[in-house]
Design a protein around this motif. Structure first.
Motif, PDB file in Angstrom:
ATOM      1  N   GLY A  23      -0.563   4.893   0.019  1.00 47.95           N
ATOM      2  CA  GLY A  23      -0.158   5.780   1.267  1.00 47.95           C
ATOM      3  C   GLY A  23       0.412   7.168   1.066  1.00 47.95           C
ATOM      4  N   ASN A  31     -12.570   3.763   7.783  1.00 48.77           N
ATOM      5  CA  ASN A  31     -11.274   3.541   7.533  1.00 48.77           C
ATOM      6  C   ASN A  31     -10.738   5.053   6.989  1.00 48.77           C
ATOM      7  N   ALA A  32      -9.587   5.378   7.407  1.00 52.52           N
ATOM      8  CA  ALA A  32      -9.161   6.940   7.332  1.00 52.52           C
ATOM      9  C   ALA A  32      -7.578   6.688   7.064  1.00 52.52           C
ATOM     10  N   ASN A  33      -7.172   7.877   6.651  1.00 47.04           N
ATOM     11  CA  ASN A  33      -5.779   8.045   6.412  1.00 47.04           C
ATOM     12  C   ASN A  33      -4.901   9.127   7.229  1.00 47.04           C
ATOM     13  N   ASP A  34      -3.929   8.801   8.189  1.00 44.34           N
ATOM     14  CA  ASP A  34      -3.256   9.761   8.940  1.00 44.34           C
ATOM     15  C   ASP A  34      -2.660  10.738   7.975  1.00 44.34           C
ATOM     16  N   ALA A  35      -2.297  10.576   6.816  1.00 40.53           N
ATOM     17  CA  ALA A  35      -1.400  11.495   5.925  1.00 40.53           C
ATOM     18  C   ALA A  35      -0.419  12.354   6.602  1.00 40.53           C
ATOM     19  N   TYR A  36       0.289  11.463   7.369  1.00 40.23           N
ATOM     20  CA  TYR A  36       1.258  12.325   8.207  1.00 40.23           C
ATOM     21  C   TYR A  36       2.762  11.755   8.194  1.00 40.23           C
ATOM     22  N   HIS A  37       2.746  10.513   7.871  1.00 37.15           N
ATOM     23  CA  HIS A  37       4.325   9.731   7.834  1.00 37.15           C
ATOM     24  C   HIS A  37       4.012   8.406   7.147  1.00 37.15           C
ATOM     25  N   GLN A  38       5.041   7.926   6.343  1.00 37.53           N
ATOM     26  CA  GLN A  38       5.152   6.691   5.665  1.00 37.53           C
ATOM     27  C   GLN A  38       4.825   5.489   6.722  1.00 37.53           C
ATOM     28  N   THR A  39       5.561   5.570   7.886  1.00 30.37           N
ATOM     29  CA  THR A  39       5.218   4.369   8.973  1.00 30.37           C
ATOM     30  C   THR A  39       4.713   4.848  10.109  1.00 30.37           C
ATOM     31  N   ASN A  84       0.866  -1.206  -0.139  1.00 32.33           N
ATOM     32  CA  ASN A  84       0.152  -0.091  -0.033  1.00 32.33           C
ATOM     33  C   ASN A  84       0.929   1.314  -0.097  1.00 32.33           C
ATOM     34  N   THR A  92      -3.229  -3.629   3.205  1.00 32.76           N
ATOM     35  CA  THR A  92      -3.096  -2.296   3.524  1.00 32.76           C
ATOM     36  C   THR A  92      -2.357  -2.339   4.726  1.00 32.76           C
ATOM     37  N   ASN A 138      -2.396   4.124   7.507  1.00 29.10           N
ATOM     38  CA  ASN A 138      -3.973   3.537   7.247  1.00 29.10           C
ATOM     39  C   ASN A 138      -4.445   3.225   8.474  1.00 29.10           C
ATOM     40  N   LYS A 192      -7.149  12.466   3.740  1.00 30.39           N
ATOM     41  CA  LYS A 192      -7.399  11.607   4.830  1.00 30.39           C
ATOM     42  C   LYS A 192      -8.496  10.704   4.788  1.00 30.39           C
ATOM     43  N   GLY A 193      -8.893  10.533   3.769  1.00 33.81           N
ATOM     44  CA  GLY A 193     -10.059   9.740   3.533  1.00 33.81           C
ATOM     45  C   GLY A 193      -9.689   8.266   3.497  1.00 33.81           C
ATOM     46  N   ASP A 220      -4.784  11.655  14.466  1.00 33.05           N
ATOM     47  CA  ASP A 220      -5.662  12.181  13.706  1.00 33.05           C
ATOM     48  C   ASP A 220      -6.581  11.310  12.713  1.00 33.05           C
ATOM     49  N   PHE A 259       1.062   0.820   8.086  1.00 34.87           N
ATOM     50  CA  PHE A 259       2.053   1.702   7.577  1.00 34.87           C
ATOM     51  C   PHE A 259       1.179   2.489   6.575  1.00 34.87           C
ATOM     52  N   GLY A 260       1.761   3.533   6.014  1.00 30.75           N
ATOM     53  CA  GLY A 260       1.002   4.259   4.927  1.00 30.75           C
ATOM     54  C   GLY A 260      -0.344   5.011   5.299  1.00 30.75           C
ATOM     55  N   LEU A 304      -0.209  10.974   1.414  1.00 30.90           N
ATOM     56  CA  LEU A 304       0.652  11.769   2.165  1.00 30.90           C
ATOM     57  C   LEU A 304       0.937  13.109   1.400  1.00 30.90           C
ATOM     58  N   LEU A 322     -10.364   9.828  13.039  1.00 30.02           N
ATOM     59  CA  LEU A 322     -11.329   9.988  12.155  1.00 30.02           C
ATOM     60  C   LEU A 322     -11.913   8.481  11.752  1.00 30.02           C
TER      61      LEU A 322
END
Lengths: 85, 357, 399
Positions: B125, C252-260, B121, C158, C389, B134-135, C267, C386-387, B129, C271
């Protein structure tokens, strides 16, 4: 020490794939993380491997890296004091 | 009530020069090989060097393809509600290198970057990033239906109004060890075959390749809309004689018959053992329908059907079927309904249906 | 709000047992599955502890009546868990309704790929493992084993939220009437690949992992497979099926902060939990127990703890991480913990967060450390990977 610092700069560029940076762009005291070169925690882990592989220095805790990797200057000083390779 | 799903933006990086949306296979590259690589765009003009330094090729291809699609959809990146990626093997180049390092260095001096890139992923990911999205963020890794699984997930969410705009894509890279091992088991052809001779190669295996295809799927039709995604369906195992029956029932579920299909895109890859799966449709149910194929131009990879999806959208937009794609001489002036069928080695079959809107 | 999606079967194999009842007995008797590694030859064997499934491959192959060395360990354990789930659901003909199979995995057949990486060229007898590198190949083989023919089969990868996401997709497909029945979960075996990978990230503990402890040193890797059978209300009613519990919410949400790493304040986790509550139509106060992701890495437990405090507005319900029992089973973790959540609901019991001694400095919440009997109606389970997720599932008791 000056030689070691140049060597470190070249290794950092190569190991971290900093294509658009040359050794001349990095001053000895420039911060490597955050503001300066903009390295992140994954780069820190890469540098820990470099210390181990090229200078025989093992760090057990990644937190120890924070002080050591502040700048090329601090890295060189740490390596000089602790190197076995 | 569910709402329709529209394709508002498309992007491709493939073994043909497809990264530029303003042209459509005008300048075809012909080859004679057993493996083919993508024609790379100038990644530097899409990705800043600081961001690119740790990116595997799969991530770079995906970034270009995704940016192209989002730009065409004329959408701000922060309007993307979800990212869904299909990939057979992820950034397998880094996985291979990491395994090689483990063995060659006896588990010493390994670095994290290759391992991180190896997560299947990592593309989804890193796109999230980069865009701050964030969805919902899913990655499907199921061989030849990886891309269709992603499409299906997106369609479900858009229909149920769980999201308004979704970035959906498929990506795979071609790397050394994978090539060498797949040659051993004859999944890759032993002898080079010229582009226009693929169909009649008469030999086992396929020409392996790579690519990244990304799309913006939306619940609202925009001025950049290419087509409507009417349906997508996948099957685990089918025998050759079940394919036509499944095609018929798939069309029935969408209140259509085979007569209403203007164009069928078939996944022929020149593998003498498995091309028969397509023959049933080509010589039977759709023998009077305009038929095209594409893997002679872009090769075979797990998400090659992403190219077929791109092609369907392009054809609807351009009202033009490049002659190099044609399987038969049935004419159609302005295709309105396009059916794609794909399978790989007799497994993981998929039907995808596009409609002009 | 409806009852949710019915769960009619569960199956599991992990370091603390080869089936559901063995896992349950270990959980209530405090039997840890973490030990020195025995089945993989690695230079790190003295510096790591793992949650290994005790049976070796030949034993698993015999149990499944499989030929020797034709399958990755990921496939073997996956077949055992999926078969148990299907049997428990009392399914006689798996193809009698529209049945799907959705599996999460990160390594797939990597255990064999790394073993034969250079051997393929000289040893034709191991070439059956070449295509095993495809994550989807393991799913396909498990689907074949449980007798699925043409139905919907796919794989989600994921990282450590894979199985949770497989469960989520399955529920969405049942709810939208794309499927009548779906087997969902995940499988991951241990491999040199993941051991060395996590080693490079310096987040492996050299001793027993201690989730939510101030002195936690990192995670223990584990291996497991766990699956649930989800069925539509129509089938449950028609066949008068025993329901083990319901899946009520998912997000499901993404932290969109760091790869790992997880963001400092979790956050993405907040979510994901919010979305799951929204789907379930529930208020945070209705959650009786949280089965935390709780990997025992410094980063995860801090970020997740903060996320819990934010979501529950300081009133965090009882929580524990079961990873001190099993280790972190990566893609399978969401499936393993879904099974444990259902066992908790069925038996009105909270499983303990073992090895916890010292309160974390950053906040004042602390996990349940002893087996605790308490009426449970709803359990929230987290899985993060990671990612960035982040995934959350909410389960409720069968009525």
């Amino acid at each position: 020490m000056t030689e070691l610092k140049l060597e470190l700069k070249e290794k950092i560029i190569e190991q971290l794939n900093l294509e658009d940076v040359s050794a001349d762009d990095i001053a000895d005291q420039d911060p490597l993380f955050g503001e300066g070169l903009g390295l992140d925690s994954i780069d820190a882990l890469e540098l820990i491997v470099m210390l181990d592989k090229d200078y025989g220095i093992k760090l057990a805790d990644p937190k120890e890296g924070r002080k050591i990797f502040e700048s090329v200057e601090t890295m060189a000083a740490y390596i000089t004091a602790n190197r076995s390779a | 009530m569910t709402r329709p799903v529209y394709i508002n933006g498309i992007g491709s990086v493939s073994a043909q020069k497809t990264f530029d949306n303003s042209v459509f296979l005008e300048d075809v590259t012909y080859r004679s090989d057993t493996i083919i690589n993508v024609i790379s765009p100038d990644y530097k003009s899409y990705i800043p060097p600081a961001a690119a330094r740790r990116m595997a090729k799969g991530i770079k291809m995906s970034t270009v393809s995704a940016k192209t699609a989002i730009q065409e959809a004329d959408l701000e990146e922060n309007k993307i509600d979800a990212i869904i990626v299909g990939t057979g093997l992820g950034c397998i180049g880094d996985s291979e290198k990491f395994v090689r390092d483990i063995i060659d260095n006896n588990e010493q001096y390994l670095t994290p970057t290759r391992f991180i890139q190896s997560s299947h992923n990592t593309v989804a990911g890193q796109l999230a990033l980069g865009m701050g999205c964030k969805g919902h963020n899913f990655t499907y890794v199921h061989s030849a239906i990886s891309f269709e699984s992603a499409l299906l997930d997106a369609k479900l969410q858009l229909e149920n109004k769980e999201a308004d705009n979704i970035l959906v894509g498929g990506v795979d890279e071609l790397v050394d060890h994978h090539i060498d091992t797949h040659r051993l088991i004859e999944h890759i052809k032993q002898e080079p075959v010229a582009t226009m001779a693929v169909l009649k190669s008469g030999t086992k295996g396929a020409i392996f390749s790579e690519g990244a295809h990304f799309f913006v799927l939306s619940g609202e039709k925009s001025h950049s809309c290419h087509a409507e995604l009417v349906g997508v369906s996948t099957f685990n195992n089918l025998s050759k004689n079940q394919v036509s029956e499944k095609a018929r029932s798939f069309l029935e579920e969408n209140n259509l018959t085979s007569d209403s299909i203007d164009l069928i895109i078939l996944g022929y890859n020149g593998d003498v053992e498995f091309d028969g799966y397509y023959d049933g449709l080509a010589n039977g149910l759709f023998s009077n329908t305009c038929q095209i194929y594409y893997k002679h131009l872009v090769g075979e990879f797990d998400t090659a059907s992403g190219f077929a999806f791109w092609l369907g959208n392009k054809i609807i937009r351009h009202h033009n079927i490049p002659p190099v794609l044609r399987l038969n001489s049935v004419e159609v002036s302005e295709p309105k309904l396009i059916l794609c069928y794909n399978q790989y080695r007799g497994e993981n079959h998929s039907f995808t249906l596009l409609r002009k809107c | 709000m409806g009852a949710g999606v019915a769960i009619t079967g569960i199956g599991i194999i992990s370091a603390i047992g080869g089936n559901v009842s063995e896992n349950y007995r270990s959980l209530i008797s405090g039997k840890i599955g973490i030990d020195k590694i025995t089945q993989i030859e690695t230079v790190h064997k003295d510096e790591i502890m793992v949650g290994e499934i005790k049976d070796d491959n030949p034993t698993l192959e015999k149990r499944l009546k499989f030929l020797e060395n034709q399958n990755s360990r990921t496939v073997l354990i996956g077949c055992i868990a999926a078969q148990e789930a299907v049997e428990q659901a009392g399914i006689l003909d798996i193809n009698d309704v529209r049945t799907g199979f959705i599996s999460g995995t990160t390594v797939g057949g990597m255990d064999k790929s790394e073993q034969y990486f250079y051997d393929y060229f000289d040893r034709p007898e191991v070439r059956q493992h070449i295509t095993g590198l495809h994550a989807g190949d393991s799913t396909k083989k498990i689907a074949d084993h449980i007798g699925l023919k043409e139905g919907f089969v796919t794989t989600i990868s994921t990282a450590c939220s894979s199985a949770a996401n497989a469960i989520m997709l399955g529920a969405r497909m049942i709810k939208s009437r794309q499927l009548d029945r779906v087997i969902v979960g995940g499988t991951d075996s241990l491999s040199k690949f993941t051991i060395n990978g996590f080693k490079t990230l310096m987040i492996l503990s050299d001793t027993y992992n201690t989730p939510f402890d101030d002195n936690r040193k990192g995670l223990n890797l584990g291996e497991a497979a766990a699956y649930l059978v989800l069925e539509s209300d129509a089938i449950v009613n028609k066949e008068n099926k025993t329901v083990l519990g319901y899946l009520k919410g998912y997000g499901n949400a993404n932290d969109a902060y760091h790869q790992t790493a997880s963001s400092e304040h979790g956050d993405g986790a907040v979510l994901a939990m919010q979305k799951a509550l929204e789907v379930a139509g529930m208020d945070p106060s209705e959650i009786d127990y949280v089965n935390a992701h709780g990997t025992a890495t410094p980063n995860n437990d801090l970020s997740e703890g903060r996320a819990l405090i934010r979501l529950f507005n300081g009133k965090v319900p009882e929580f524990s991480s079961t990873k001190a029992f099993t280790g972190h089973t990566l893609a399978a973790a969401g499936g393993v913990e879904a099974v444990y959540s259902i066992l908790g609901l069925q038996n009105d019991v909270i499983f303990p967060n073992l090895n916890y001694k010292t309160q974390m400095k950053e906040f004042d919440i602390s996990p349940v450390t002893k087996v605790k009997n308490k009426p449970l109606n709803t359990v929230l389970s987290n899985s993060f990977g990671f990612g960035g997720n982040c995934s959350t599932l909410i389960f409720s008791k069968a009525k």
